[in-house]
Design a protein around this motif. Structure first.
Motif, short mmCIF file in Angstrom:
data_model
loop_
_atom_site.label_atom_id
_atom_site.label_comp_id
_atom_site.label_asym_id
_atom_site.label_seq_id
_atom_site.Cartn_x
_atom_site.Cartn_y
_atom_site.Cartn_z
N GLU A 16 0.84 -1.21 0.00
CA GLU A 16 0.00 0.00 0.00
C GLU A 16 0.87 1.26 0.00
OE1 GLU A 16 -3.36 2.29 2.75
OE2 GLU A 16 -2.65 0.29 3.32
N LYS A 17 1.91 1.25 0.82
CA LYS A 17 2.83 2.39 0.87
C LYS A 17 3.47 2.64 -0.49
CE LYS A 17 7.12 3.95 3.10
NZ LYS A 17 8.15 3.63 4.12
N ALA A 18 3.91 1.57 -1.13
CA ALA A 18 4.55 1.70 -2.44
C ALA A 18 3.57 2.26 -3.48
CB ALA A 18 5.09 0.35 -2.90
N LEU A 19 2.32 1.80 -3.43
CA LEU A 19 1.32 2.28 -4.39
C LEU A 19 0.99 3.75 -4.15
CD1 LEU A 19 -0.76 1.92 -6.63
CD2 LEU A 19 -2.35 0.99 -4.92
N ASP A 22 2.08 7.61 3.66
CA ASP A 22 2.38 6.23 3.26
C ASP A 22 1.16 5.32 3.27
OD1 ASP A 22 1.93 6.03 5.95
OD2 ASP A 22 3.98 5.44 6.48
N SER A 23 -0.04 5.91 3.31
CA SER A 23 -1.23 5.06 3.30
C SER A 23 -2.42 5.84 2.76
CB SER A 23 -1.55 4.54 4.70
OG SER A 23 -2.01 5.60 5.53
N PHE A 24 -3.42 5.11 2.29
CA PHE A 24 -4.65 5.75 1.84
C PHE A 24 -5.41 6.35 3.01
CE2 PHE A 24 -4.13 2.77 -1.82
CZ PHE A 24 -4.10 3.73 -2.83
N ALA A 25 -5.23 5.77 4.20
CA ALA A 25 -5.89 6.32 5.39
C ALA A 25 -5.38 7.73 5.69
CB ALA A 25 -5.64 5.40 6.59
N HIS A 26 -4.08 7.95 5.52
CA HIS A 26 -3.52 9.28 5.74
C HIS A 26 -4.04 10.27 4.70
CE1 HIS A 26 0.07 7.39 8.06
NE2 HIS A 26 -0.86 7.84 8.89
N LEU A 27 -4.18 9.81 3.47
CA LEU A 27 -4.74 10.68 2.43
C LEU A 27 -6.20 11.02 2.75
CD1 LEU A 27 -3.33 9.16 -0.89
CD2 LEU A 27 -2.80 11.40 0.10
N SER A 28 -6.94 10.04 3.22
CA SER A 28 -8.33 10.28 3.58
C SER A 28 -8.43 11.31 4.70
CB SER A 28 -8.98 8.96 4.02
OG SER A 28 -10.32 9.17 4.42
N LYS A 29 -7.54 11.21 5.67
CA LYS A 29 -7.52 12.17 6.78
C LYS A 29 -7.21 13.58 6.28
CE LYS A 29 -5.26 12.96 11.25
NZ LYS A 29 -4.21 12.47 12.20
N LEU A 30 -6.28 13.67 5.34
CA LEU A 30 -5.92 14.97 4.77
C LEU A 30 -7.10 15.58 4.01
CD1 LEU A 30 -3.84 17.16 3.95
CD2 LEU A 30 -3.26 15.69 1.99
N PHE A 31 -7.75 14.77 3.18
CA PHE A 31 -8.88 15.27 2.40
C PHE A 31 -10.05 15.67 3.30
CE2 PHE A 31 -7.42 12.34 -1.30
CZ PHE A 31 -6.35 13.19 -1.53
N THR A 32 -10.21 14.95 4.41
CA THR A 32 -11.26 15.31 5.37
C THR A 32 -10.98 16.67 5.99
OG1 THR A 32 -11.72 12.98 5.90
CG2 THR A 32 -12.39 14.63 7.52
N LEU A 89 1.79 6.74 -6.84
CA LEU A 89 0.74 7.57 -7.43
C LEU A 89 1.02 9.06 -7.20
CD1 LEU A 89 -2.46 5.53 -6.44
CD2 LEU A 89 -1.57 5.86 -8.76
N ILE A 90 1.43 9.39 -5.98
CA ILE A 90 1.72 10.79 -5.66
C ILE A 90 2.93 11.28 -6.44
CG2 ILE A 90 2.48 12.35 -3.82
CD1 ILE A 90 0.76 10.69 -1.89
N SER A 91 3.96 10.46 -6.50
CA SER A 91 5.17 10.84 -7.23
C SER A 91 4.86 11.03 -8.71
CB SER A 91 6.24 9.76 -7.06
OG SER A 91 7.39 10.05 -7.82
N LEU A 92 4.00 10.18 -9.25
CA LEU A 92 3.64 10.26 -10.67
C LEU A 92 2.88 11.54 -10.98
CD1 LEU A 92 3.73 8.63 -13.34
CD2 LEU A 92 1.54 7.61 -12.67
#
Length: 322
Positions: A88-91, A216-226, A95-98
């Motif tokens: 998950e971290k690698a993905l 490093d996770s989708f959970a962290h991204l979700s928290k940021l978007f929230t 995605l962000i780097s891309l």
């Protein structure tokens, strides 16, 4: 009756030969080869139980060999992850780097700031260098003496939790006014060049926007978007906001800047992140095949975007030549 032309066949009803264009055979062979390649790819499984067929990809302009290239690149980028969390971290980071390079350029265009300065702002010490450049341009020749204050303020801004890049930037704004005040300026807001200050704050916001995407996770991204949704919701009731630069009321000033850097990324990456967040929130297992497909689809989306840009550029050149 014989005929030496191998592209002709005898038809009794016509009592003669019918000549066949060899290009028909070639086209049929190409079509069959394409269909075989699409069948070989099959259905492409994605996050959150979604999927896309190879035929639909082909219709959208992604050819089989392009998908295979994108899939190979995705496999190479993800490497060999030993656990689900590492995968998950690698993905997420891939995605962000891309998308970051495209997002930075789009942000620069949106904010009307130089791309070179925007790229500098993404570097670890880039914001410090830009601040010194700004202060020097405003007449504060010995800006080095404020190094401790600058570094401390930036560390404080970076350490804040559950806030957006926009709110972190207010610390930089206060720092600029503080430095101007210590330099003997009685009214910092009025003495500073408005356009230069606007650019500086836009660069600071970009710096923190890049920083907050180091997750490093989708959970962290979700928290940021929230956090951004909450901030936009709280600001959404204002028809007019005070500009950070002029103090004059400007419609939706804060809302205009309350968006994560991912909002400037290509659609293929944004949709992949959205599916990934829903996948994890649904407590679904992120398999290697799904992760590779998601990253490959993002790669393919960017490839299609480039092809479209090149096509339009070619059309403009052809139209000018007419």
């Amino acid at each position: 009756m014989s005929n030496e032309n191998h592209n002709a066949i005898w038809v009794n009803d016509l009592d003669g030969y019918v000549y066949i264009d060899s290009s028909d055979y070639e086209r049929e062979a190409e079509v069959e080869a394409r269909h075989a390649a699409l069948r070989d790819i099959g259905e492409i499984s994605l996050c959150n139980g979604k999927a896309i067929s190879s035929e639909l990809l082909d219709e959208r302009g992604i050819e089989p060999h392009e998908w295979k290239w994108a899939f190979h690149e995705a496999e190479r980028t993800l490497g060999r992850s030993s656990s689900d969390k590492e995968l998950e971290k690698a993905l997420v980071q891939a995605l962000i780097s891309l998308g970051r390079r495209y997002a930075v350029r789009r942000y620069a265009k949106w904010e009307k700031i130089p791309v070179s300065s925007a790229q500098t702002a993404t570097l670890p010490m880039g914001l410090v260098a830009l601040l010194h450049q700004f202060l020097s341009g405003q007449g504060f020749k010995n800006s080095e003496q404020f190094n401790p204050s600058i570094r401390q303020s930036l560390l404080e801004a970076a350490a804040l939790e559950d806030v957006t890049a926009y709110h972190r930037t207010s610390i930089v704004q206060n720092l600029i006014h503080e430095i101007a005040g210590k330099s003997g300026v009685s009214q910092p807001r009025e003495c500073l060049d408005r356009e230069a200050t606007r650019t500086m704050l836009s660069l600071a916001r970009l710096h923190f926007s890049v920083l907050e995407l180091k997750v490093d996770s989708f959970a962290h991204l979700s928290k940021l978007f929230t956090a951004y949704r909450k901030a936009r919701h709280s600001e959404g009731f204002r028809q007019f906001d005070d500009s950070k630069i002029t103090g004059k009321p400007i419609r939706n000033w804060r809302l205009r800047h309350l968006r994560p850097l991912s909002a400037f990324m290509p659609f293929s990456i944004r949709y992949g992140i959205e599916r990934g967040i829903k996948h994890i929130e649904a407590d679904l297992k992120l398999t290697r095949d799904i992760a590779t497909n998601e990253l490959a689809l993002a790669q393919a989306g960017i490839l299609l975007m480039r092809k479209t840009v090149y096509w339009y550029a070619g059309e403009r050149m052809r139209n000018k030549a007419r």
